[in-house]
Scaffold this motif. Sequence first.
Motif, PDB file in Angstrom:
ATOM      1  N   GLU A  31     -11.457  15.776 -23.582  1.00 39.21           N
ATOM      2  CA  GLU A  31     -10.828  14.710 -22.159  1.00 39.21           C
ATOM      3  C   GLU A  31     -11.504  15.674 -20.083  1.00 39.21           C
ATOM      4  OE1 GLU A  31      -6.565  14.410 -22.039  1.00 39.21           O
ATOM      5  OE2 GLU A  31      -6.372  14.901 -24.311  1.00 39.21           O
ATOM      6  N   ALA A  32     -11.429  16.752 -20.303  1.00 35.56           N
ATOM      7  CA  ALA A  32     -12.127  16.930 -19.183  1.00 35.56           C
ATOM      8  C   ALA A  32     -13.848  17.068 -19.073  1.00 35.56           C
ATOM      9  CB  ALA A  32     -11.519  18.297 -18.993  1.00 35.56           C
ATOM     10  N   ALA A  33     -14.360  17.583 -20.482  1.00 35.60           N
ATOM     11  CA  ALA A  33     -15.930  17.352 -20.315  1.00 35.60           C
ATOM     12  C   ALA A  33     -15.992  16.123 -20.311  1.00 35.60           C
ATOM     13  CB  ALA A  33     -16.559  17.808 -22.270  1.00 35.60           C
ATOM     14  N   ASP A  34     -15.599  14.735 -20.737  1.00 40.94           N
ATOM     15  CA  ASP A  34     -16.256  13.852 -20.709  1.00 40.94           C
ATOM     16  C   ASP A  34     -16.061  13.050 -19.259  1.00 40.94           C
ATOM     17  OD1 ASP A  34     -16.653  13.162 -23.563  1.00 40.94           O
ATOM     18  OD2 ASP A  34     -14.333  12.274 -24.186  1.00 40.94           O
ATOM     19  N   ARG A  35     -14.706  14.128 -18.392  1.00 40.35           N
ATOM     20  CA  ARG A  35     -14.769  13.278 -17.060  1.00 40.35           C
ATOM     21  C   ARG A  35     -16.289  14.049 -16.361  1.00 40.35           C
ATOM     22  NH1 ARG A  35      -9.714  13.220 -14.274  1.00 40.35           N
ATOM     23  NH2 ARG A  35      -9.589  12.774 -12.469  1.00 40.35           N
ATOM     24  N   VAL A  36     -16.311  15.368 -16.867  1.00 40.48           N
ATOM     25  CA  VAL A  36     -17.557  15.406 -16.020  1.00 40.48           C
ATOM     26  C   VAL A  36     -18.922  15.160 -15.955  1.00 40.48           C
ATOM     27  CG1 VAL A  36     -18.427  18.272 -15.575  1.00 40.48           C
ATOM     28  CG2 VAL A  36     -16.114  18.063 -15.931  1.00 40.48           C
ATOM     29  N   LEU A  37     -18.973  14.997 -17.527  1.00 39.70           N
ATOM     30  CA  LEU A  37     -19.656  14.560 -17.689  1.00 39.70           C
ATOM     31  C   LEU A  37     -20.388  13.004 -17.260  1.00 39.70           C
ATOM     32  CD1 LEU A  37     -19.859  14.692 -21.538  1.00 39.70           C
ATOM     33  CD2 LEU A  37     -21.552  15.959 -20.052  1.00 39.70           C
ATOM     34  N   HIS A  38     -19.575  12.317 -16.986  1.00 40.67           N
ATOM     35  CA  HIS A  38     -19.724  10.784 -16.219  1.00 40.67           C
ATOM     36  C   HIS A  38     -19.638  10.771 -14.954  1.00 40.67           C
ATOM     37  CE1 HIS A  38     -18.448   6.579 -14.702  1.00 40.67           C
ATOM     38  NE2 HIS A  38     -18.095   7.030 -13.759  1.00 40.67           N
ATOM     39  N   ARG A  39     -19.557  12.045 -14.434  1.00 34.89           N
ATOM     40  CA  ARG A  39     -18.707  12.899 -12.763  1.00 34.89           C
ATOM     41  C   ARG A  39     -21.067  13.591 -12.231  1.00 34.89           C
ATOM     42  NH1 ARG A  39     -17.666  12.695  -8.090  1.00 34.89           N
ATOM     43  NH2 ARG A  39     -14.987  12.225  -8.272  1.00 34.89           N
TER      44      ARG A  39
END
Length: 563
Positions: free
Chosen positions: A406-414
């Motif tokens: 979940e956190a990685a997907d948030r970072v990747l989007h960023r």
Amino acid sequence: MPDGSARGAAMPGRLGALRENYPVVIVGGGINGCGLFRDLCEQGVDVLLIERTDFCSGASAAPSRLIHGGIKYLETGEFRLVGQSARERNLLLKNAPHYVTALETVLPVASHFGGIVPSIKRFLGFKARMSDRGSIITRLGLLVYDLYGRHFRTMPKHRMLSARRARAEMPSLNAAFVGVGLYYEARISHAERLGLELILDGEAANPASRGLNHAEIRLEAGRLEIIDRLTGERRAIEARVVVNAGGAWIDSVNAGLGIDSRHMGGTKGSHIVVRNRALHDALAGRMIYFGSSDGRVNLMYPFMGNVLIGATDLPISDPDSAHCSAEEIDYMTKVIREVFPEIAVGRDQIVMTYCGVRPLPRSEGLDPGEISRDHAIVEDTIAGLNIPVLALIGGKWTTFRGFAEEAADRVLHRIGARRRRSTQHLAIGGGRDFPTAEAAFETRASDLCAKHDLDRETALRLLRRYGSRARQALDASTGWTPLISLPGYARQEIAWLCRAEKVGTLDDLVFRRTDIALSGCLTKKVAAELADIAAETLEWSPHGAAQNLRHVLETAEKHNISI
């Protein structure tokens, strides 16, 4: 002189290999940080992880060492968390079979109808004391639990035993129990090593990334600066996104970045490891998971030849002050009498105690047991630099992979990147190509014996200790010389750990890279011999080696280890 410099390696220049800019910097090397590091590395993102002490040395080194679906969360209606926990438990049994194994669990039942009304109240969100979970509630809970555990199922479904059958299998059980529920959870034998393997896997997947222990990050004169706590070296870096995975220290990490936050409100959990043969044998290889008469939930199960007992759940404001108190020790040694009335545990049987602070969200006015164990991501910003800081709040060993995703997907989007692969079925460290079937395990041991001229007992021990990474340890060594103070380990083995597994201090080696302290094998002679090998391998000065040894003895005392 920075903290740890007298204890650490004398070799300067660890920061020299760092780049000036990283898309993502993770602060905190507990299990949340380690899991996110590997996930982002697998997506091709260049990541720098900074851990102030050692990987998985805080709360991640002080869990109940269970990989569990969270059956108790059913009572509070946290069904999403139960579902995720059960699914991730089943995945870890497949992805980390060298450390994560099934654990048959016993739920003692003291009545048939107890707990129905409190369960309904708690399910509806009202406060209610839950000191008796009767057979009806237990059976219903286990039925629902089986349903949530159906994804990637790896273990049998639950069953109920009558009082007569239960005591036939476990004769020392309290005669007041009317029966037991039997179901399966999982245990992790060496949590600290699994966290390290996530770091090593991440660096292997993306060599441009780096996991750095014994370092910290601060906002200094309007820039981010890394400080090596072993050497005092400093290095300025830039980042597009910072992830605060500091656990119970999230607010402290934010303060070092110039952010005033009040996100955390953790509770401390203490455990004791005892050497009591009667208790060990009475458990018959199972875990007892039970609600005590005061409404708390407790557990005990066999652990490295001893018995692990826990856990407390007490509010605490300063995570640095957490320790296993005398009152907690007394409580945990006495509560087992509610399950095994004829078995007494004395303080002189304690092998080790440990304590950690759960990274829970601030929840004013709530009882510690009522605070959600679910996870969340909160965003802050470094003033002046306009760098987003994502704080990972909550989480636990069982769900670290899902939370990392979940956190990685948030970072990747960023950062405008895309996910390349899922980690759902990605083996971890020594779990890769690990022989789980007994015949295959024996064959692998025979292969190690033939190739490295080992006796069978040593080969089996290394496979259990490192999984498939045992081959790396042996390939990197010439000969195999048992330690004088602890023949179950070898000089070449200790040297390999120092070289290949980011050992910075003797504490790292004794308490996290090996199971020497966890299994109750730490003595002054063992510590001294390890210090000599580490000093030679890592080129410590005589003063540094002496400081390392002294600090290990101090740490042992804090853990109530008698050496």
